[in-house]
Each structure stands twice: as C-alpha cells, then as structure tokens.
Enzyme design. Sequence first.
Site, PDB file in Angstrom:
ATOM      1  N   LYS A  63       0.790  -1.240   0.000  1.00 34.83           N
ATOM      2  CA  LYS A  63       0.000   0.000   0.000  1.00 34.83           C
ATOM      3  C   LYS A  63       0.821   1.289   0.000  1.00 34.83           C
ATOM      4  CE  LYS A  63      -3.274  -1.171  -0.733  1.00 34.83           C
ATOM      5  NZ  LYS A  63      -3.512  -1.927  -2.010  1.00 34.83           N
ATOM      6  N   GLY A  65       2.457   2.348  -2.825  1.00 36.27           N
ATOM      7  CA  GLY A  65       2.591   2.877  -4.184  1.00 36.27           C
ATOM      8  C   GLY A  65       3.157   1.866  -5.166  1.00 36.27           C
ATOM      9  N   THR A  66       3.011   0.593  -4.839  1.00 40.78           N
ATOM     10  CA  THR A  66       3.528  -0.487  -5.692  1.00 40.78           C
ATOM     11  C   THR A  66       2.934  -0.416  -7.100  1.00 40.78           C
ATOM     12  OG1 THR A  66       3.312  -1.794  -3.668  1.00 40.78           O
ATOM     13  CG2 THR A  66       3.932  -2.987  -5.684  1.00 40.78           C
ATOM     14  N   THR A  67       1.623  -0.221  -7.176  1.00 39.86           N
ATOM     15  CA  THR A  67       0.928  -0.221  -8.476  1.00 39.86           C
ATOM     16  C   THR A  67       1.443   0.929  -9.348  1.00 39.86           C
ATOM     17  OG1 THR A  67      -1.001  -0.927  -7.197  1.00 39.86           O
ATOM     18  CG2 THR A  67      -1.384  -0.317  -9.491  1.00 39.86           C
ATOM     19  N   HIS A 125       7.204  -7.828  -2.010  1.00 43.00           N
ATOM     20  CA  HIS A 125       7.023  -7.131  -0.724  1.00 43.00           C
ATOM     21  C   HIS A 125       7.971  -7.721   0.328  1.00 43.00           C
ATOM     22  CE1 HIS A 125       3.617  -4.895  -2.110  1.00 43.00           C
ATOM     23  NE2 HIS A 125       2.795  -5.920  -2.192  1.00 43.00           N
ATOM     24  N   ARG A 148       6.151   5.189   1.794  1.00 43.87           N
ATOM     25  CA  ARG A 148       5.058   6.152   1.923  1.00 43.87           C
ATOM     26  C   ARG A 148       4.863   6.507   3.387  1.00 43.87           C
ATOM     27  NH1 ARG A 148      -1.147   5.048  -0.304  1.00 43.87           N
ATOM     28  NH2 ARG A 148      -1.708   7.248  -0.480  1.00 43.87           N
ATOM     29  N   SER A 156      -4.569   3.371   3.705  1.00 41.47           N
ATOM     30  CA  SER A 156      -4.735   2.695   2.416  1.00 41.47           C
ATOM     31  C   SER A 156      -4.978   1.195   2.640  1.00 41.47           C
ATOM     32  CB  SER A 156      -3.494   2.932   1.550  1.00 41.47           C
ATOM     33  OG  SER A 156      -3.668   2.377   0.281  1.00 41.47           O
ATOM     34  N   ARG A 278      -7.746   3.835  -5.473  1.00 42.97           N
ATOM     35  CA  ARG A 278      -8.775   4.370  -4.574  1.00 42.97           C
ATOM     36  C   ARG A 278      -8.770   5.895  -4.651  1.00 42.97           C
ATOM     37  NH1 ARG A 278      -9.443   6.198   0.679  1.00 42.97           N
ATOM     38  NH2 ARG A 278      -7.192   6.278   0.934  1.00 42.97           N
ATOM     39  N   GLY A 280      -5.549   7.961  -4.076  1.00 42.81           N
ATOM     40  CA  GLY A 280      -4.292   8.415  -4.673  1.00 42.81           C
ATOM     41  C   GLY A 280      -3.846   9.795  -4.197  1.00 42.81           C
TER      42      GLY A 280
HETATM   43  P1  A3P Z   1      -4.870   5.054  -1.543  1.00 38.82           P
HETATM   44  O1  A3P Z   1      -5.528   3.887  -0.901  1.00 38.82           O
HETATM   45  O2  A3P Z   1      -4.375   6.048  -0.542  1.00 38.82           O
HETATM   46  O3  A3P Z   1      -5.706   5.687  -2.593  1.00 38.82           O
HETATM   47  P2  A3P Z   1      -0.166  -0.339  -3.618  1.00 38.82           P
HETATM   48  O4  A3P Z   1      -0.099  -0.165  -5.077  1.00 38.82           O
HETATM   49  O5  A3P Z   1       1.174  -0.465  -2.955  1.00 38.82           O
HETATM   50  O6  A3P Z   1      -1.126  -1.405  -3.236  1.00 38.82           O
HETATM   51  O7  A3P Z   1      -0.725   1.028  -3.035  1.00 38.82           O
HETATM   52  C1  A3P Z   1      -2.041   1.425  -3.345  1.00 38.82           C
HETATM   53  C2  A3P Z   1      -2.129   2.922  -3.156  1.00 38.82           C
HETATM   54  O8  A3P Z   1      -1.517   3.583  -4.268  1.00 38.82           O
HETATM   55  C3  A3P Z   1      -3.574   3.378  -3.133  1.00 38.82           C
HETATM   56  O9  A3P Z   1      -3.576   4.529  -2.291  1.00 38.82           O
HETATM   57  C4  A3P Z   1      -3.815   3.713  -4.592  1.00 38.82           C
HETATM   58  O10 A3P Z   1      -4.909   4.545  -4.811  1.00 38.82           O
HETATM   59  C5  A3P Z   1      -2.499   4.396  -4.926  1.00 38.82           C
HETATM   60  N1  A3P Z   1      -2.203   4.425  -6.356  1.00 38.82           N
HETATM   61  C6  A3P Z   1      -2.366   3.451  -7.282  1.00 38.82           C
HETATM   62  N2  A3P Z   1      -1.985   3.869  -8.496  1.00 38.82           N
HETATM   63  C7  A3P Z   1      -1.571   5.155  -8.346  1.00 38.82           C
HETATM   64  C8  A3P Z   1      -1.092   6.162  -9.260  1.00 38.82           C
HETATM   65  N3  A3P Z   1      -0.960   5.927 -10.554  1.00 38.82           N
HETATM   66  N4  A3P Z   1      -0.766   7.372  -8.744  1.00 38.82           N
HETATM   67  C9  A3P Z   1      -0.892   7.628  -7.429  1.00 38.82           C
HETATM   68  N5  A3P Z   1      -1.363   6.734  -6.520  1.00 38.82           N
HETATM   69  C10 A3P Z   1      -1.691   5.511  -6.976  1.00 38.82           C
END
Ligand code: A3P
Length: 312
Positions: A63, A65-67, A125, A148, A156, A278, A280
Amino acid sequence: MAILADDFLLSLPKEEWYGPCGHDMLYQFKGFWFTPHILEGVLQFLKNFKPLPTDVILASFPKTGTTWLKSLVFAIINRASKHSLICTNPHDLIPTLELQVYSSNPTAAHTLTSCDANTRIFATHVPYQLLAETAIHSSQCRIVYVTRNPKDTLISLWHYMGTSKGSLKKPWKIEEAVDKFCDGVLPDGPYYDHVLRFRKEGLERPQKVFFVSYEDLKDDTKEQVKKLAEFLGRPFEKEEEAEEIANICDFRAMKQHEVNKSSDSPEWLEFPYSSYFRQGEVGDHKNYLDSEMIQRIDDMTKDKFYGAGFMY
Ligand code: A3P
C-alpha cells in the site's frame, strides 16, 4: 508446490489479524509476518530465484505505491509498449515474485514479465532482511523501493481490506488496524523495519537500490521519472518523454481505464482490480484517524525513523 509442513508452522510465533476473510493467522518468520499462503511463496522465491544482472526488482511495503511504481517502471523500460497500461492492470504486467511467480499457480507469470526481452521486471514485498540472504544481494540486478507516509499507508491498507469479501460480514475496526500497525503485525510487517533496511541499502549502495517516496513521486512525477530512467540505465533523449510517461501513469488517467475499474479479481489474489486505485492522495489519513491515533503513530515514527536520520 508443497504446502508448508504443519510442524514448521507450529514452530513459528503466530498472531491473529483481520485478513481477507475477516479472520486470519499471521506467522512470524525471521522477524516478519506472513500468511501461510504467502510464506510458502516467500520460501520458494528465496530458495529458487536466480537473478540476472539485467533484472529490475520493484520492492515495497504493501500500500505504499507499488501499483504506481509498476506502471512507471513498465513504461520507462518498455517505451514502445507503454500504452499496454490502458488495457492491462499493472499487476498483470509485472508479477510479484512470492505471489505470482513462486505460487501454487505460477502459470502466465514468466510470459507476462515485461515486453523487453533483455530486462525482466519483478515486484516483491519481501523485506531486504530476507533478500540479503539470497543471490539478489550480490547480483548486479537493480532494486527500486517505494515508501510512503506511515499513516497514509495504514489508511490505504485499512480501505483495501474493506474491499475484501470478509469485510461484508465483519468490517475491520480502525482502532484494531492502528493497534496492528503499531505492533507491526501486518503482512510483511513491521513497516518501520521494512522501510529502514531498504533505505540503508539505498544510502550505502545507490547504484543498486533506488529509494523513492510516494510523496516525492506526487510532488514532481516527471523529475522522479527522469531520475528513475537514469538509474535504470535508460535516460531520456527528450524531456517530453518523461512527461508523457508521468501523464500515462497519472492516478486519474489510470483509474478511468476499464481494466482498473473492474470488480473482477486476479486469479492470484482475492481483491478486485479496482481496489488498487482508490484515492491516490497524500494526507488522506486526516479524514480517518483521530488526534490520539495520529499522536500515537507520530510518536512511533519519531522513535523508529528520526533516530535513524529519516524524517517523515
Ligand atoms: P490510496 O488507498 O491512498 O488511494 P499499492 O499499489 O502499494 O497497493 O498502493 C495502493 C495505493 O496507491 C492506493 O492509495 C492507490 O490509490 C495508490 N495508487 C495506485 N496507483 C496510483 C497512481 N498511478 N498514482 C498515485 N497513486 C496511486
């Protein structure tokens, strides 16, 4: 893949946590907590993964910023195919080693790994404390780590767990989530130990580990994309290329793609694709944590991070 032997699991400390079914067990292995399913993948990964010098490994605590990191690095390395991000979720472009490659169903993982045949990109992870015992440590492969703000990471995660089937029956109380975060009893936790060790590696070996924060990425995505591209040995010829990648991977752009709105779950995890996009934002924790919870986490952050010279 063999299921973990009962006597091995029984030998490990265990704690209850919320989990996707609303009730789950975590087992502590070498100081970090895992579900049995993920621990199986972690052990297989640590034992069998043979890094190539050209590999890129994206590491993170869940959570943080992996994605986003997957999207950015995929686009930097596979510039000609960057538009694949429109129709494929980033997690299906870059597999997570312990979940998708070394899992009970590792089917398509290798074919999905990056379009550039010369550069494999994986994510994990798994804490550096465990990676340090593998060939990853001595290999020339590069690692990019994203971290983060702890309070936003916790919020998150709390929301993410709320997208699981179990949450319909029994929602995860925020007070419980704060307790678990502070106790470090979360998958891949403790968060603080995870972050600090990658930071240490990043400071000591900057050519091997690129350490970046979600907040820095938000603050100036284009600048960080340029730095990332240089670290990965793929500098841009034109400034606009970095800007284009920052725009393609922008939260609002990514969230609107059908594939990222989908309520379907990937076969390797029980959370919907939409759960990775979600809010972001930076600072969303203020909408959920009361002042006492904030104080508690801030005290912990000071204690763990400031002493190590890391500010958050
Ligand atoms: P929030 O829940 O605060 O919105 P992970 O990818 O490690 O699982 O983290 C998910 C978090 O990264 C979520 O945060 C998600 O919305 C945010 N996220 C995913 N893609 C993103 C992007 N392109 N830019 C910024 N935040 C992003």
